[in-house]
Design a protein around this motif. Structure first.
Motif, PDB file in Angstrom:
ATOM      1  N   VAL A  36      31.732  67.133  62.991  1.00  0.00           N
ATOM      2  CA  VAL A  36      31.038  67.310  61.705  1.00  0.00           C
ATOM      3  C   VAL A  36      29.756  68.118  61.917  1.00  0.00           C
ATOM      4  CG1 VAL A  36      29.995  66.106  59.741  1.00  0.00           C
ATOM      5  CG2 VAL A  36      31.926  65.066  60.968  1.00  0.00           C
ATOM      6  N   ASP A  37      29.612  69.221  61.177  1.00  0.00           N
ATOM      7  CA  ASP A  37      28.386  70.009  61.278  1.00  0.00           C
ATOM      8  C   ASP A  37      27.291  69.392  60.411  1.00  0.00           C
ATOM      9  OD1 ASP A  37      29.265  71.853  63.083  1.00  0.00           O
ATOM     10  OD2 ASP A  37      30.061  73.209  61.561  1.00  0.00           O
ATOM     11  N   SER A  61      26.163  66.874  56.422  1.00  0.00           N
ATOM     12  CA  SER A  61      26.382  68.310  56.237  1.00  0.00           C
ATOM     13  C   SER A  61      25.476  68.858  55.132  1.00  0.00           C
ATOM     14  CB  SER A  61      27.840  68.567  55.876  1.00  0.00           C
ATOM     15  OG  SER A  61      28.685  67.960  56.827  1.00  0.00           O
ATOM     16  N   ASP A  65      26.429  74.168  55.614  1.00  0.00           N
ATOM     17  CA  ASP A  65      27.500  73.696  56.514  1.00  0.00           C
ATOM     18  C   ASP A  65      28.824  73.623  55.751  1.00  0.00           C
ATOM     19  OD1 ASP A  65      25.760  73.276  58.683  1.00  0.00           O
ATOM     20  OD2 ASP A  65      25.230  71.267  57.952  1.00  0.00           O
ATOM     21  N   ILE A  66      28.745  73.162  54.504  1.00  0.00           N
ATOM     22  CA  ILE A  66      29.985  73.009  53.720  1.00  0.00           C
ATOM     23  C   ILE A  66      30.568  74.383  53.397  1.00  0.00           C
ATOM     24  CG2 ILE A  66      30.930  72.127  51.532  1.00  0.00           C
ATOM     25  CD1 ILE A  66      28.656  69.975  51.689  1.00  0.00           C
ATOM     26  N   ALA A  69      32.236  75.608  56.394  1.00  0.00           N
ATOM     27  CA  ALA A  69      33.514  74.894  56.623  1.00  0.00           C
ATOM     28  C   ALA A  69      34.621  75.532  55.782  1.00  0.00           C
ATOM     29  CB  ALA A  69      33.361  73.416  56.269  1.00  0.00           C
ATOM     30  N   LYS A 198      35.968  65.123  52.719  1.00  0.00           N
ATOM     31  CA  LYS A 198      34.703  64.383  52.746  1.00  0.00           C
ATOM     32  C   LYS A 198      35.019  62.890  52.662  1.00  0.00           C
ATOM     33  CE  LYS A 198      31.871  62.458  50.059  1.00  0.00           C
ATOM     34  NZ  LYS A 198      31.431  61.369  50.950  1.00  0.00           N
ATOM     35  N   GLN A 225      38.988  70.804  58.083  1.00  0.00           N
ATOM     36  CA  GLN A 225      37.550  70.627  58.266  1.00  0.00           C
ATOM     37  C   GLN A 225      37.118  69.272  57.709  1.00  0.00           C
ATOM     38  OE1 GLN A 225      35.304  73.067  59.531  1.00  0.00           O
ATOM     39  NE2 GLN A 225      37.121  74.263  60.071  1.00  0.00           N
ATOM     40  N   VAL A 227      33.556  67.340  56.418  1.00  0.00           N
ATOM     41  CA  VAL A 227      32.112  67.390  56.151  1.00  0.00           C
ATOM     42  C   VAL A 227      31.678  65.994  55.710  1.00  0.00           C
ATOM     43  CG1 VAL A 227      32.110  69.829  55.497  1.00  0.00           C
ATOM     44  CG2 VAL A 227      32.449  68.093  53.729  1.00  0.00           C
ATOM     45  N   VAL A 234      26.688  66.234  48.462  1.00  0.00           N
ATOM     46  CA  VAL A 234      27.650  67.234  48.966  1.00  0.00           C
ATOM     47  C   VAL A 234      28.717  67.594  47.944  1.00  0.00           C
ATOM     48  CG1 VAL A 234      27.303  66.552  51.364  1.00  0.00           C
ATOM     49  CG2 VAL A 234      29.123  65.474  50.047  1.00  0.00           C
TER      50      VAL A 234
END
Ligand code: NAD
Length: 534
Positions: A36-37, A61, A65-66, A69, A198, A225, A227, A234
């Motif tokens: 996870v970034d 995130s 970052d999202i 992704a 997510k 991905q 996040v 988010v």
């Protein structure tokens, strides 16, 4: 290596020490969350529910970052969609075996992050393999181009072609994090999409492990991905970048997601809350009903979207049921343990415990009677609550009308089946219902009158949910769309209508009298109505 931790509670009571599963090592968890970034540096302390101890700091995130992704997912999706379907499906054949071989580790993760008992945790691990199994058989047929007749027989064709939507955002809840995070991605991936998932912060570990297993099975890196972050932080970036949203969670959040998806003109599937009724008919087998009721009310500590919060009994059998059900509930083994012994585990968090407790206190203050339970159990762990049975619950009480989502159920006597059906339908929700009776025709006739997307006869929910060939979703405020069945895969596709005209026959020919042309067109339409050619 095992870790023994001393639970901490808000009340000073000291629960017994508990030995954490050997697989749950700091290194393993750190490896999972490293996917996870979180470039802003913010983290969220993901805790072991039974003890309240921090297990790992989960990166949060940022919008950037999202967006990144989605860029990575979109790049991987362009290639994945070009893979022949058989090659894509081969990944899931391997994943099916891997998921079953590693079910115990997945169970460990589900348990540490959610606090549910081990029996429910291992059952949750079965869901993705069941979904894979179903769509491995069904996807080739659903995704194959389908030739339809064109408007002019022989001279035109129309072919229905299924194209992936692109990148699907999946937003999952904490109650079945592995099933909702992974199972809902399977059909989307098979159809050629990428995923940005997510999960809930509390329960990110098991879905992260599921993604790791999918990659071990051959899923291309970058295609799936993950996040993390609090929903309102988010959610907007996630929805604004997605081509489709698959959401599972509360009705309140579903409205927010649906509004934003609607504004962006993208599709969404919303699997939301319930206030699910159970109707027991005169001829029901009482031992089976009591067993079913125990699971319906207390399975997964009452945190299943399809679980039962309202039970309707004929007056003639009310006392018999009440006595047996209360006795059975009081006999349940409620405990923190990483073995298969306890019947019921913890609620997911102290915050959720307070919600459940508030529902019970509100009901009692307004005149409801607690037949058993009704209290938090800090002696067992920070978020334990007793199996609770109420009677005298009315619409003025919060738990009379809104989802409690805990081990709390209300009993109601009814005088006629019509009254029972009316009471069962007297709700804004429509997710699941359960009808019990030995005359199956009579029970099915009652089931048909209930406004719910799922109705189980002589079962609570498993028969409906495990029937992967049939769509499962909610009506009224319990949802829009469905998972499972053909639509559970086709919703992740766009249709391209590929139409071919082999010879120019549409419209009047140059110089043709238009009235003549219209006559020809009308007689052609009459002929088409009679011919069997489509
Ligand atoms: P929730 O709606 O609070 O949260 C669900 C997810 O949405 C979480 O990941 C959360 O972080 C995220 N979220 C919250 N606000 C958001 C926002 N503004 N934008 C984007 N994402 C946001 O629900 P919960 O408390 O986690 O889950 C319990 C609820 O889920 C219950 O109502 C239960 O009935 C329901 N549920 C339904 C099904 C089903 O299939 N119908 C299955 C499981 C759970």
């Amino acid at each position: 290596m095992t870790t023994t931790a001393q639970p901490t509670t808000t009340t000073g009571s000291t629960p017994p020490a508990i030995t954490r599963p050997a697989s749950v090592t700091p290194g393993f968890l750190q490896g999972l969350v490293s996917r996870v970034d979180g470039s802003g540096g913010a983290t969220w302390p993901l805790t072991e529910v039974y003890t309240g101890e921090v297990l790992v700091e989960l990166p949060q995130s940022t919008p950037g970052d999202i967006e990144r992704a989605f860029v990575k997912a979109r790049r991987a999706q362009a290639e994945w969609a070009q893979w022949p379907l058989a090659k894509r499906l081969a990944v899931f054949k391997r994943a099916h075996t891997l998921f079953l071989d590693h079910a115990e580790t997945t169970t460990d993760l589900i348990q540490v992050e959610s606090g549910k008992n081990r029996r429910m945790a291992i059952e949750e691990t079965c869901d993705p393999p069941m979904v894979m199994s179903h769509y491995l058989k069904r996807a080739p047929k659903l995704l194959a181009p389908t030739k339809r007749g064109g408007p002019v027989p022989f001279l035109t064709t129309s072919t229905e072609i299924r194209q992936p939507k692109g990148v699907v955002a999946i937003i999952g809840p904490w109650n079945f994090p592995f099933a909702t995070g992974i199972s809902d991605s399977i059909a989307a991936l098979m159809a050629g999409n990428a995923i940005v998932l997510k999960p809930d912060n509390k329960t990110a570990l098991s879905p992260l492990y599921g993604v790791q297993l999918l990659e071990e099975a051959g899923l291309p890196k970058g295609l799936f991905q993950v996040v993390c972050g609090e929903g309102p932080d988010v959610g907007p970036t996630l929805i604004d970048n997605a081509n489709y949203v698959m959401f599972t969670g509360s009705t309140a959040t579903g409205r927010v997601i649906g509004e934003r998806a609607g504004r962006n003109l993208i599709g969404c599937c919303l699997e939301l809350g319930g206030k699910n009724p159970m109707i027991v008919l005169e001829d029901a087998a009482m031992d089976d009903v009591v067993q079913g009721a125990l699971f319906g009310a207390f399975g997964n500590t009452g945190q299943i979207c399809m679980h039962i919060e309202r039970m309707y009994l004929p007056e003639s059998r009310y006392e018999e049921f009440k006595t047996a059900f209360v006795k059975a509930a009081e006999g349940l083994d409620v405990r923190a343990s990483y073995d298969f012994e306890p019947d019921m585990g913890s609620l997911v968090s102290v915050e959720h415990l307070r919600n459940v407790q508030a529902h019970v206190e509100d009901a009692v203050a307004k005149g409801a009677t607690v037949l058993t339970g009704g209290h938090a159990r800090p002696d067992l762990g920070p978020a334990f609550f007793e199996p609770t049975i109420l009677e005298g619950v009315t619409d003025e009480m919060r738990c009379g009308v809104t989802e409690t989502f805990g081990p709390v159920v209300a009993l109601y006597p009814y005088r006629s089946v019509d009254e029972a059906v009316a009471l069962a339908n007297d709700t804004d929700y429509g997710l699941n219902a359960s009808v019990w009776g030995t005359d199956l025709d009579a029970a099915c006739a009652v089931a048909a009158r209930i406004e719910a997307g799922n109705v189980n006869v002589n079962d609570i929910l498993a028969t409906a949910f495990a029937s992967k060939g049939t769509p499962s979703g909610g009506v009224k405020t319990s949802g829009v769309g469905a998972r499972h069945g053909d639509q559970g895969l086709l919703k992740y596709t766009d249709v391209q209508n590929l139409a071919v005209l082999k010879k120019q026959v549409m419209g009047a020919r140059p110089g043709q009298d238009y009235e003549e042309y219209v006559k020809g067109m009308v007689s052609g339409l009459k002929m088409m109505r009679k011919t069997r050619i489509r």
